[in-house]
Motif scaffolding. Structure first.
Motif, PDB file in Angstrom:
ATOM      1  N   THR A   1       0.386  -3.858   8.508  1.00  0.00           N
ATOM      2  CA  THR A   1      -1.032  -3.762   8.826  1.00  0.00           C
ATOM      3  C   THR A   1      -1.697  -5.102   8.548  1.00  0.00           C
ATOM      4  OG1 THR A   1      -2.010  -3.189   6.667  1.00  0.00           O
ATOM      5  CG2 THR A   1      -0.877  -1.426   7.862  1.00  0.00           C
TER       6      THR A   1
ATOM      7  N   LYS B   1       0.859  -1.173   0.000  1.00  0.00           N
ATOM      8  CA  LYS B   1       0.000   0.000   0.000  1.00  0.00           C
ATOM      9  C   LYS B   1       0.901   1.230   0.000  1.00  0.00           C
ATOM     10  CE  LYS B   1      -3.920  -2.242   0.425  1.00  0.00           C
ATOM     11  NZ  LYS B   1      -4.940  -2.225  -0.643  1.00  0.00           N
TER      12      LYS B   1
ATOM     13  N   GLU C   1      -3.856  -5.579   6.509  1.00  0.00           N
ATOM     14  CA  GLU C   1      -4.077  -5.636   5.070  1.00  0.00           C
ATOM     15  C   GLU C   1      -2.772  -5.761   4.292  1.00  0.00           C
ATOM     16  OE1 GLU C   1      -7.037  -5.846   3.701  1.00  0.00           O
ATOM     17  OE2 GLU C   1      -7.919  -5.811   5.711  1.00  0.00           O
TER      18      GLU C   1
ATOM     19  N   GLU D   1      -5.861  -0.127   7.451  1.00  0.00           N
ATOM     20  CA  GLU D   1      -6.654  -1.338   7.607  1.00  0.00           C
ATOM     21  C   GLU D   1      -8.142  -1.092   7.374  1.00  0.00           C
ATOM     22  OE1 GLU D   1      -3.841  -3.633  10.914  1.00  0.00           O
ATOM     23  OE2 GLU D   1      -5.671  -2.588  11.553  1.00  0.00           O
ATOM     24  N   LYS D   2      -8.659  -0.005   7.866  1.00  0.00           N
ATOM     25  CA  LYS D   2     -10.098   0.246   7.779  1.00  0.00           C
ATOM     26  C   LYS D   2     -10.511   0.903   6.472  1.00  0.00           C
ATOM     27  CE  LYS D   2     -10.718  -1.549  11.755  1.00  0.00           C
ATOM     28  NZ  LYS D   2     -11.347  -2.896  11.856  1.00  0.00           N
TER      29      LYS D   2
ATOM     30  N   THR E   1      -9.255   0.062   3.553  1.00  0.00           N
ATOM     31  CA  THR E   1      -9.068  -0.883   2.446  1.00  0.00           C
ATOM     32  C   THR E   1     -10.380  -1.571   2.077  1.00  0.00           C
ATOM     33  OG1 THR E   1      -6.809  -1.285   3.160  1.00  0.00           O
ATOM     34  CG2 THR E   1      -7.792  -2.904   1.683  1.00  0.00           C
TER      35      THR E   1
END
Length: 415
Positions: A199, A163, A201, A412-413, A415
């Motif tokens: 993370t 990311k 993700e 994380e949130k 994504t």
């Protein structure tokens, strides 16, 4: 012609003079005086910060290198090379690479700030034998600002494995109130630049840049020039600045208004934030960060708030009012959640740029205010206090760690 070179050494700033061949009046303009911001270098605290970090030699080496230039083209190469080296040195020091250079903790952002001013002061007052036009001097200063702030060093690896996160910070400010001040957003930028955070993700690469606390630079659209090339390439961005005592805030709404508080050159500007295409300029922009998840997560010792407050002139009204739950329809901005200083303005500019690039619904981004970085107990008087103390360092390290943790949650949130 007399050549003035401002040097920062162990004993402070020394003015050296040397003869040089006269320049053609048509080719060169008289060198301007140092700015208000640069003049603060003459005080004891900046000299101490530079000496105790090993950065006192940076402006001196820059002066020597610049003195070897025999043309504008050579001078430009020197400025780019040494501006980039300053940014790398500051990042390396913050992240534990290379010599400490003194007893100031590595997390300190102030050596970068004061060393840069020593370099800009040299360029501003330099009178080379070949002469500099006003435009050439301005171009050299612009190159020095960009390179020494990491604005030309943003690098993301190819592929989809990582990311991509973009973070901005600020210089220290309110220096006439307390010249010892450090800015935790700038310190966070140095600590995070080029790092990979893990993370749920997957890994995320963080790249950072730092901006000045000067109205004119924002009027000249330095923010848009620096960040436009990357917004379509990143997965998340957040602008960061120092805010309130004892708390983090995720600012929900940003306003198109400058409130006039003096900047680092002691210039205050009041009025609508000047942007391209003002006819289509909105009064408000909003965060697309996952603010609820950030607020609910355990990211560190400071509480984190979803700040929805704004100051507006309601539609049909004339008097500013504070609204706790965001702007009303048709209102005119007087302050975003983050106020009406440059922290609000960078948030407004970058989120407006996001929206104008058609990324509102696909690119999470917004502004985070850190706590005020406070000195330790017994070291609160600027006139008698020391430039650092254990509580001061602990507070800065905790803020940096919490900025990193907030980024993990945001990636994380979102994504």
């Amino acid at each position: 012609m007399i050549s003035l070179r401002v040097r920062i050494g162990i004993l402070g700033l020394v003015l050296l003079t040397g003869s040089a061949a006269p320049a053609s009046p048509a080719a060169a303009a008289a060198a301007p005086s140092p700015t208000v911001e640069e003049q603060r270098l003459d005080q004891a605290v900046p000299r101490e910060i530079l000496e105790r970090s090993g950065f006192d030699a940076v402006p001196l080496r820059f002066t020597r290198a610049l003195g070897t230039a025999r043309s504008y083209a050579e001078a430009r190469k020197i400025v780019v090379r040494q501006g980039s080296a300053l940014w790398k040195r500051a990042v390396d020091r913050a992240q534990g690479r290379g010599p400490t250079g003194g007893d100031l903790s590595r997390d300190d952002d102030r050596p970068l700030y004061w060393a840069r001013l020593g370099m800009t002061r040299e360029v501003r007052t330099w009178e080379p034998s070949f002469g500099l036009s006003e435009a050439q001097r301005a171009a050299l200063l612009a190159e020095l600002e960009r390179t020494s702030r990491g604005q030309t060093a943003v690098r993301y690896p190819g592929g989809d494995r990582l990311k991509r996160v973009l973070v901005t910070g600020f210089d220290p400010f309110t220096l006439d109130r307390d010249i010892r001040i450090s800015n935790p957003s700038g310190a966070s930028a140095l600590a995070l630049d080029g790092t990979v955070i893990e993370t749920a993700e997957g890994p995320a690469r963080v790249e950072t840049v730092v901006f000045p606390v000067r109205w004119q630079d924002f009027t000249d659209r330095t923010v848009e020039r620096a960040l436009r090339p990357y917004l379509k390439k990143v997965d998340l961005f957040t602008t960061v600045s120092q805010g309130r005592v004892g708390r983090f805030d995720v600012e929900r709404t940003n306003g198109a208004w400058r409130g006039g508080f003096p900047d680092n050159d002691n210039v205050g500007v009041t009025g609508v934030v000047p942007v391209a295409d003002p006819a289509s300029q909105p009064q408000w922009t909003s965060t697309t960060l996952p603010y609820k998840a950030i607020v609910d997560a355990d990211t560190g010792r400071f509480p984190v708030y979803d700040n929805t407050s704004v100051t507006e002139i309601p539609a049909g009204g004339t008097v500013p009012v504070v609204r706790a739950d965001g702007p009303s329809a048709g209102s005119t901005a007087r302050a975003g959640g983050g106020g009406n200083y440059l922290s609000n303005e960078i948030a407004y500019r970058v989120t407006l740029l996001r929206d104008r690039l058609g990324l509102h619904d696909v690119l999470p981004g917004g502004h985070v205010h850190t706590p005020v970085l406070e000195f330790g107990a017994g070291n609160t008087d600027p006139a008698t206090g020391t430039v650092t103390d254990p509580g001061f360092v602990r507070n800065r390290l905790d803020i940096i760690a919490q900025v990193r943790a907030i980024l993990v949650v945001a990636v994380e949130k979102a994504t």
